[in-house]
Design a protein around this motif. Sequence first.
Motif, PDB file in Angstrom:
ATOM      1  N   LEU A  46       3.897   7.449  -1.117  1.00 25.00           N
ATOM      2  CA  LEU A  46       4.136   7.290  -2.194  1.00 25.00           C
ATOM      3  C   LEU A  46       3.642   6.288  -3.122  1.00 25.00           C
ATOM      4  N   ASP A  47       5.096   6.226  -3.190  1.00 31.33           N
ATOM      5  CA  ASP A  47       5.954   4.394  -3.926  1.00 31.33           C
ATOM      6  C   ASP A  47       5.038   3.300  -3.792  1.00 31.33           C
ATOM      7  N   GLY A  48       5.058   3.241  -2.230  1.00 29.00           N
ATOM      8  CA  GLY A  48       4.315   2.288  -1.756  1.00 29.00           C
ATOM      9  C   GLY A  48       3.128   1.626  -2.462  1.00 29.00           C
ATOM     10  N   LEU A  49       2.392   2.669  -2.125  1.00 25.33           N
ATOM     11  CA  LEU A  49       1.023   2.519  -3.093  1.00 25.33           C
ATOM     12  C   LEU A  49       0.827   2.742  -3.866  1.00 25.33           C
ATOM     13  N   ARG A  50       1.363   3.090  -4.844  1.00 25.34           N
ATOM     14  CA  ARG A  50       1.261   2.874  -6.101  1.00 25.34           C
ATOM     15  C   ARG A  50       2.163   1.282  -6.802  1.00 25.34           C
ATOM     16  N   ARG A  51       2.509   0.793  -5.539  1.00 24.74           N
ATOM     17  CA  ARG A  51       3.149  -0.340  -6.336  1.00 24.74           C
ATOM     18  C   ARG A  51       2.285  -1.680  -5.474  1.00 24.74           C
ATOM     19  N   LEU A  52       1.343  -0.887  -4.559  1.00 26.08           N
ATOM     20  CA  LEU A  52      -0.066  -1.970  -3.550  1.00 26.08           C
ATOM     21  C   LEU A  52      -0.428  -2.899  -5.266  1.00 26.08           C
ATOM     22  N   PRO A  53      -0.402  -4.723  -4.473  1.00 26.52           N
ATOM     23  CA  PRO A  53      -0.801  -4.925  -5.876  1.00 26.52           C
ATOM     24  C   PRO A  53      -3.399  -4.846  -5.925  1.00 26.52           C
ATOM     25  N   LEU A  55      -6.929  -5.153  -5.624  1.00 32.03           N
ATOM     26  CA  LEU A  55      -7.040  -6.430  -4.625  1.00 32.03           C
ATOM     27  C   LEU A  55      -8.496  -6.872  -6.340  1.00 32.03           C
ATOM     28  N   GLU A  56      -8.231  -7.755  -6.340  1.00 35.99           N
ATOM     29  CA  GLU A  56      -8.948  -8.770  -7.506  1.00 35.99           C
ATOM     30  C   GLU A  56      -9.687  -9.512  -7.320  1.00 35.99           C
ATOM     31  N   PRO A  57     -11.302  -9.288  -7.327  1.00 34.10           N
ATOM     32  CA  PRO A  57     -12.247 -10.120  -6.599  1.00 34.10           C
ATOM     33  C   PRO A  57     -11.754 -11.418  -7.164  1.00 34.10           C
TER      34      PRO A  57
END
Lengths: 242, 208
Positions: A46-53, A55-57
Amino acid sequence: MNCLECQELLQSRLDGNLVPASSDFEQHLAGCQSCRQSHTAAVVLLDGLRRLPALEPPLDLSGRLVAAVLRDRQHRQQRTRARVRITFALAASILLMALAGYFLLPERRGDNFGPPGPEIARNVPFPEVEEPGQPLAKSVAEARDAVMSLKDRLTEETKDQARMIIAAAPQSMPSLPEAKELNELTSPEPLDPATQPLLQAGQGVSQGLQTVAGSARRAVGFFFKELPLADGRQPKGNAFTP
Amino acid sequence: MFANETFLPTSGYNLYNRPGPYVSFEDASLVRCCLRGETSAITALVERFQGEVFGLCVRLLRHRHDAEDVTQEVFLRIFRSLRRWDSERPLRPWILGIAVNRCRTWLSQRSRRPELAEFLQDTVPGPEPDDCAELQREIQAAVAELRIEYRSVFVLYHEQGQPYEDIAAAMGKPVGTVKTWLHRARLEVLDRLKRRGMVAEVEEHELP
């Protein structure tokens, strides 16, 4: 609490639900290394998912997408219009061909074209439809009258044609030899050579009329009997004299 | 009509407090304008959904350039089949379903070219080098190892914050099936994180 219940609690927490830790849960984690590791890994996940950047197109992606969509839309509209035009052109050509066939084919042109056979057939009065209860003898009599009428007309027309042929022959033409039947004219009795074309014309007329009616052929034969023979003698009998 | 209106999506926050594309705009009206060929409506629809579609494609394909190509294919298909959209149903799951299907097709085509698949494995830009970079790489690798159905529901739920019902509509499966897939996907990811030694110093009381 057992491991299965602990896993359900773990899934509920991973769903984002706030599940309060109970004493049973704490107790189970303290004694079960597998469940403890799973819950620890869930925290890490959960912590890693929150910090995932996020993805901006790319900045120009929107413009490219809109341009591609509009281009595709325009292309499809052009293709649709082309299909409609082709369909209409095919339909118009088929209609034109059908109309041309209806108006230009010989069978459809009019009554003054084509062999006279169908005319004769068309001129024969069409027998009335037998009414229910009409006696059969009456219908038979009408059919017989119609057949006799047809035979008489064919005979008269054949005689007229033969007279025209005879009239067109040269005056110095010798007469045909005497013959009782038309078939005898084709054989053995010698004819003057100048009479051969006339004989051949008569045979042609006879053969042409064979398919029409037997009575017509007999009429030609009778008429040929009246022609003078090669030696100037007159024929013995005249079929058309009473 | 919509030619004079703005189609800017309103901001929202999903399960993980990440800015989300939740909008209160009426989908049916926007679709009607798109069907009439209004460029402003087409632009609005593209801008509203391009982020989600592109993000989903990148996560599923793990290749940014492929994701751009597939995103374009997805939007072309969306506008070609917009008349078949059921206005009684929400628009987002329908669009995400098209995106998932296109990604699956793309992956199946790419799997027939193994040399290309190997070359493309790590072309997605990784996270910035910081304290949690390794953890993020491990999570991405774990997600990439999932089969496509599990990966799709995992990404849709955990990275895009879609509810179960919308994921089920996008995948064309019952909600129970989606929950089962997500459950198994989580277990596989957690198992990988444990095997890779990423869970050593975390205490259990930190769970939400």
